[in-house]
Design a protein around this motif. Sequence first.
Motif, PDB file in Angstrom:
ATOM      1  N   ARG A  86      69.589 -66.369  -5.149  1.00 38.62           N
ATOM      2  CA  ARG A  86      69.253 -65.232  -4.286  1.00 38.62           C
ATOM      3  C   ARG A  86      69.184 -63.911  -5.061  1.00 38.62           C
ATOM      4  O   ARG A  86      69.418 -62.839  -4.505  1.00 38.62           O
ATOM      5  N   VAL A 102      63.054 -66.991  -1.938  1.00 43.49           N
ATOM      6  CA  VAL A 102      64.068 -66.410  -2.817  1.00 43.49           C
ATOM      7  C   VAL A 102      64.557 -67.504  -3.751  1.00 43.49           C
ATOM      8  O   VAL A 102      64.505 -68.694  -3.425  1.00 43.49           O
ATOM      9  N   LYS A 121      63.180 -62.365  -5.302  1.00 43.04           N
ATOM     10  CA  LYS A 121      62.217 -62.835  -4.307  1.00 43.04           C
ATOM     11  C   LYS A 121      60.879 -63.062  -4.983  1.00 43.04           C
ATOM     12  O   LYS A 121      60.506 -62.352  -5.916  1.00 43.04           O
TER      13      LYS A 121
END
Length: 714
Positions: free
Chosen positions: A157, A153, A160
């Motif tokens: 975040r 990731v 991905k």
Amino acid sequence: MSTDVRLHVSWLSRVVLLFGCLSHAFYIPGYSIRSYQENENLPLLVNKAYSDKSQLQYAYFDLPFVCPPTGHKHDGLSLASGHSVPLNLGEVLRGDRIKASDLEINMGQDIDCQYLCDRVVGRKEMQWAQQLIEEDYVVEWILDNLPGATSFVTVDRSRKYYAAGFKMGYKDFDIATGKERYYYYNHYTLVVRWRPAGGRAGDHGNKVVVGFEVYPKSISAGHRNETGCPLDVTADLDPLALYIPNNSSNLEEQFPDSSYIPEEVIDLDDGATMIIPYTYSVYFREEKEVEWANRWDLYFSDQAESSFTHWLAIVNSVIISGILGAVCIVIWGRTMQGDVKGRGDGVLEEARLRIGKRSDKKKSTTGLLEKISETGPDFDDLSSDEESLEEVSGWKLLHGDVFRPPPYGGLLAPLVGSGIQLVFMIAGLLGLSCAGVLNPSWRGGFWSVGVGLFVFAGGFSGYFSARVYKTFGGQNWRKNTMMTALLFPGLLFALIFVLNLFTWAQASSTALPFSTLLALACLWLLIQLPLVHLGSYYGFHRSPVWEHPTRTNAVPRQIPAQLWYTKHQIALVLGAGLVSFAVLFIELIFVFKSVYLDKSSYYYVFGFLSIISALLSITIAETVIITTYIQLCAENYHWWWQSFFVGGASGFWIFVYSMWYYTTRLHIDGFVSSLLFFSYSALACAVYSLATGTIGFLTAYMFVRRIYSGVKVD
């Protein structure tokens, strides 16, 4: 039904059948969809182990510390474990060795833990595993044509992304002993991400795979139940250290501060062994955000971040090409101004006569014309007539020698023919890649199509080589044909064969099997050579010779003393090549990163690369025009070879860049890996130089023909 209609239907059916066969020959995202019913078996295939630090690859089942295949055949599958999957030529060339595995995976069925095998290894096998972990080798498994990926990731975040393959282990310090140990991954958690299939298949409950992730874990051999699985796979268990205690207790006392015992001290054949237990888990998770047609996008981790850099490369190329284009416009205006103003090119002889009348009357007109032809006009006597001086000086004086055949023209013609062959291959690969036909999902497709295009382009190679050879005045067209068909392909085949001797000695899957070498030789000698012969025959006997606008004198003209920038030809060639290299430099960073530094990612921006290649061709053409004009103005008519070298000179700088990249960016160890790196880098640069050198040669030839087309001398 009439005969014409029946014939039309027959040909239509053949075309439909042909496209039907081609649709199974390659895999296009969004079209070749495979859906699975509930509980249907998904075959998991194992391929190879590879590393960014080494050019050597190893077939997975050739590793002596992994579970050997049992030969068991899964329900509904035709291949038993350990049997090879049919591979195309490109897959073999890139070192793939795909085989069926023993892992049982059924659509929708989760498996918390499944025992696979216990592998007993000795010290030699253990040290090989340690070496592969040290060199950061990763393993590639394949499910539904997707390579098993390590999931990451971004820092924030928000996204991905995948890296193909998963590591074999890691290196860390043992808390108990304080020494560095190698820990091996022996439990694999497989996460298969799916979504409902579209169309009728989805109405029947079928599912498609949109992601395949592998999470390896190292678990010690202890604390296992009767099935061979750990008591709790999800718990924080002790890792499996690749360590076999020494038989001699004083060895560790002899090397108390070392993290390992030297290999020459340990007896590798002492019979000591350790057990590596293998287990795996399978989990199916629905993924609604990823469409099947876009499931490969996760493997392109830097797609959004690198777009700005790619556009910067294009802007850089446009600026360089624009500056050179402005210079070419000035040159073109100066050479063509005689046609526009009605002076110069068509009245060269008349100008000479005018200058002769204004010179010293003690000299005869004939002697003056000879002096002008050999040494140029007397600037002291003729300074008052600048227009006449301009008309008979510089490049215009070479009208009788500029098309004189070059030395070693019998070698230049085959090189130009091979360059045309490579230009056709490269253009075809870039076009098919931009169209989406060649993509990572068609494993080995890039190499397979490249070989096919190269062999098919043998006809173009023979044709252009014969026409250039005929223009040079060559008579032995059969000799030229054999040179074209055997010179570059022969050197290429010889290099591959010699490198194979080294990779065979390392038991690496990088080495080509003998059957593949035999197949390549057959493609070369049984298909390409006849095509070269056919093209050469047509180009030499059926096509007219390229007519030159001026006649060549019987006696070669003496070349005057050259200035510093035309005297040192090597400096001129390398300097011109550096300009072309500047166009390609930024995009070259991404190419090297994908090929050498990060083999688990894929180079995908073929659209940008095609634009850069087009701008590169324009820049090379402009550079060749400028250097050729400078050389002709210096009254040097040896432009044939120089145009070829100027066009291909940037290949030298690419090789210099590859050496810098090897020294500063790569961490390749070992003689064989270094040999493979430099050999394949030199081969790639030679291919590039042949292609760009041919572009430079043809550009210079058209430029010279055009500027001398108005020069008429009686």
